[in-house]
Design an enzyme around this catalytic site. Structure first.
Site, PDB file in Angstrom:
ATOM      1  N   ASP A  72      44.940 100.416 103.873  1.00 38.72           N
ATOM      2  CA  ASP A  72      45.841  99.596 103.059  1.00 38.72           C
ATOM      3  C   ASP A  72      46.644  98.610 103.891  1.00 38.72           C
ATOM      4  O   ASP A  72      46.652  98.672 105.125  1.00 38.72           O
ATOM      5  CB  ASP A  72      46.774 100.505 102.240  1.00 38.72           C
ATOM      6  CG  ASP A  72      47.299 101.698 103.031  1.00 38.72           C
ATOM      7  OD1 ASP A  72      47.255 101.647 104.270  1.00 38.72           O
ATOM      8  OD2 ASP A  72      47.753 102.668 102.416  1.00 38.72           O
ATOM      9  N   ASP A 141      54.773 112.192  96.964  1.00 38.72           N
ATOM     10  CA  ASP A 141      54.401 112.205  95.536  1.00 38.72           C
ATOM     11  C   ASP A 141      52.896 112.371  95.332  1.00 38.72           C
ATOM     12  O   ASP A 141      52.383 112.180  94.238  1.00 38.72           O
ATOM     13  CB  ASP A 141      54.877 110.906  94.857  1.00 38.72           C
ATOM     14  CG  ASP A 141      54.262 109.652  95.484  1.00 38.72           C
ATOM     15  OD1 ASP A 141      53.488 109.783  96.468  1.00 38.72           O
ATOM     16  OD2 ASP A 141      54.532 108.544  94.984  1.00 38.72           O
ATOM     17  N   HIS A 143      50.440 110.568  96.766  1.00 38.36           N
ATOM     18  CA  HIS A 143      49.562 109.390  96.861  1.00 38.36           C
ATOM     19  C   HIS A 143      48.704 109.447  98.114  1.00 38.36           C
ATOM     20  O   HIS A 143      49.123 109.976  99.148  1.00 38.36           O
ATOM     21  CB  HIS A 143      50.361 108.072  96.762  1.00 38.36           C
ATOM     22  CG  HIS A 143      51.182 107.696  97.946  1.00 38.36           C
ATOM     23  ND1 HIS A 143      52.566 107.730  97.968  1.00 38.36           N
ATOM     24  CD2 HIS A 143      50.821 107.215  99.161  1.00 38.36           C
ATOM     25  CE1 HIS A 143      53.014 107.295  99.127  1.00 38.36           C
ATOM     26  NE2 HIS A 143      51.974 106.984  99.885  1.00 38.36           N
ATOM     27  N   GLU A 148      49.106 105.294  93.998  1.00 39.43           N
ATOM     28  CA  GLU A 148      50.286 105.985  93.492  1.00 39.43           C
ATOM     29  C   GLU A 148      49.912 106.867  92.292  1.00 39.43           C
ATOM     30  O   GLU A 148      48.835 106.701  91.698  1.00 39.43           O
ATOM     31  CB  GLU A 148      51.327 104.943  93.074  1.00 39.43           C
ATOM     32  CG  GLU A 148      51.866 104.087  94.230  1.00 39.43           C
ATOM     33  CD  GLU A 148      52.882 104.827  95.089  1.00 39.43           C
ATOM     34  OE1 GLU A 148      52.799 106.067  95.219  1.00 39.43           O
ATOM     35  OE2 GLU A 148      53.770 104.158  95.643  1.00 39.43           O
TER      36      GLU A 148
HETATM   37  C1  GLP Z   1      52.197 105.254 103.345  1.00 34.30           C
HETATM   38  C2  GLP Z   1      50.738 104.981 103.592  1.00 34.30           C
HETATM   39  C3  GLP Z   1      49.932 106.225 103.356  1.00 34.30           C
HETATM   40  C4  GLP Z   1      50.520 107.393 104.107  1.00 34.30           C
HETATM   41  C5  GLP Z   1      51.919 107.645 103.636  1.00 34.30           C
HETATM   42  C6  GLP Z   1      52.582 108.854 104.299  1.00 34.30           C
HETATM   43  O1  GLP Z   1      52.545 105.225 102.006  1.00 34.30           O
HETATM   44  N1  GLP Z   1      50.229 103.949 102.769  1.00 34.30           N
HETATM   45  O2  GLP Z   1      48.601 105.974 103.774  1.00 34.30           O
HETATM   46  O3  GLP Z   1      49.736 108.528 103.910  1.00 34.30           O
HETATM   47  O4  GLP Z   1      52.659 106.489 103.919  1.00 34.30           O
HETATM   48  O5  GLP Z   1      53.210 108.465 105.471  1.00 34.30           O
HETATM   49  P1  GLP Z   1      53.833 109.450 106.513  1.00 34.30           P
HETATM   50  O6  GLP Z   1      52.696 109.985 107.305  1.00 34.30           O
HETATM   51  O7  GLP Z   1      54.721 108.591 107.362  1.00 34.30           O
HETATM   52  O8  GLP Z   1      54.562 110.496 105.780  1.00 34.30           O
END
Ligand code: GLP
Length: 267
Positions: A72, A141, A143, A148
């Site tokens: 992304d 959440d 995702h 989402e």
């Molecule tokens: C963002 C990214 C996700 C990732 C998420 C969790 O939203 N788009 O790909 O999994 O963050 O991030 P973290 O590993 O910092 O908790």
């Protein structure tokens, strides 16, 4: 589904890095038949990237025949923007390994034509047949990538709008200023991720415990996108003890027991 439960973050990072290295090496990639790796950002995979860089620097692992597709990107952020996922990936991983620049793929958050950009990304992936191993994190959440809650479980690469929960969570990368977090993103779809031969999700810390409960013990539901892993033939969740805080003791015992019984060639 495999649920790998480790004692802490460092053990998760090492397990995941070893799994990536094993997957690449056993594939015997060549320039004509590269190993195709799906990658993610966030704080969770950082330890894995550091372990992979160490392996590379010790001469134990090459990415010369690896092709990558990131999940992304924020709309409106360019590669030089420190909060962009382009910058994150180069700074934390690509700049330290031997991957040819042409093998790296990320969605262009500055594109003027989102639909074309997303279609092109899907076509690029198809050009390699499929992604061999897609690595992701998970939001609190549930995702995956930026899919989402409420995302179609068969979605493809497209534009998405972020929820307040994700904007709040990701504001830590934007000086804790929620107003600076872009509200729109380009993301691979859930269908794009689950088309991969294998999907490995990393989840550490008790903030992820609810998502892990829904992923492992809940029903498949678009309000918990990570629950789609239950439909995948080769999905792995690598988590630490804290991320299992909302699982039943029996569930934890069951998955630990299964892993202990695997024969060495299956591990
Ligand atoms: C963002 C990214 C996700 C990732 C998420 C969790 O939203 N788009 O790909 O999994 O963050 O991030 P973290 O590993 O910092 O908790």
């Amino acid at each position: 589904m495999r649920l790998i439960i480790k004692n802490n973050y460092d053990e998760c990072s090492l397990w995941a890095a070893n799994y990536v290295a094993y997957s690449i090496k056993s594939f015997h990639p060549t320039p004509k038949k590269p190993f195709v790796l799906g990658l993610c950002t966030g704080s969770t995979p950082l330890g894995m990237y550091q372990e992979l860089i160490k392996m590379h620097k010790r001469g134990k692992l090459s990415f010369a025949n690896v092709v990558t597709f990131n999940m992304d990107e924020y709309i409106g952020l360019g590669p030089k923007d420190e909060q962009s996922y382009h910058y994150f990936m180069h700074h934390n991983f690509f700049d330290h390994i031997d991957i040819p620049k042409g093998n790296i793929h990320l969605l262009n958050g500055l594109t003027k034509d989102y639909v074309k950009e997303c279609q092109h990304y899907e076509e690029l992936i198809k050009g390699y047949d499929k992604i061999n191993l897609f690595i992701g994190g998970v939001g609190s959440d549930g995702h995956i990538a930026f899919n989402e809650p409420g995302s179609s479980l068969s979605s493809r690469t497209r534009v998405k709008t972020l929820t307040n929960e994700t904007i709040e969570a990701n504001s830590r990368f934007f000086n804790n200023d929620k107003s600076k977090v872009p509200t729109s993103v380009l993301t691979v779809g859930i269908g794009t991720i689950t088309d991969a031969d294998e999907v490995m999700i990393l989840a550490t810390g008790d903030k992820k415990a609810r998502a892990i409960h829904h992923a492992v013990e809940g029903s498949i539901n678009h309000m918990w996108p990570i629950s789609i892993l239950q439909m995948h033939q080769h999905s792995i969740i690598v988590c630490d003890d804290s991320a299992t805080n909302e699982l039943k003791a029996d569930t934890v015992r069951y998955f630990k027991d299964i892993e202990n019984k695997l024969c060495p060639s299956q591990k």
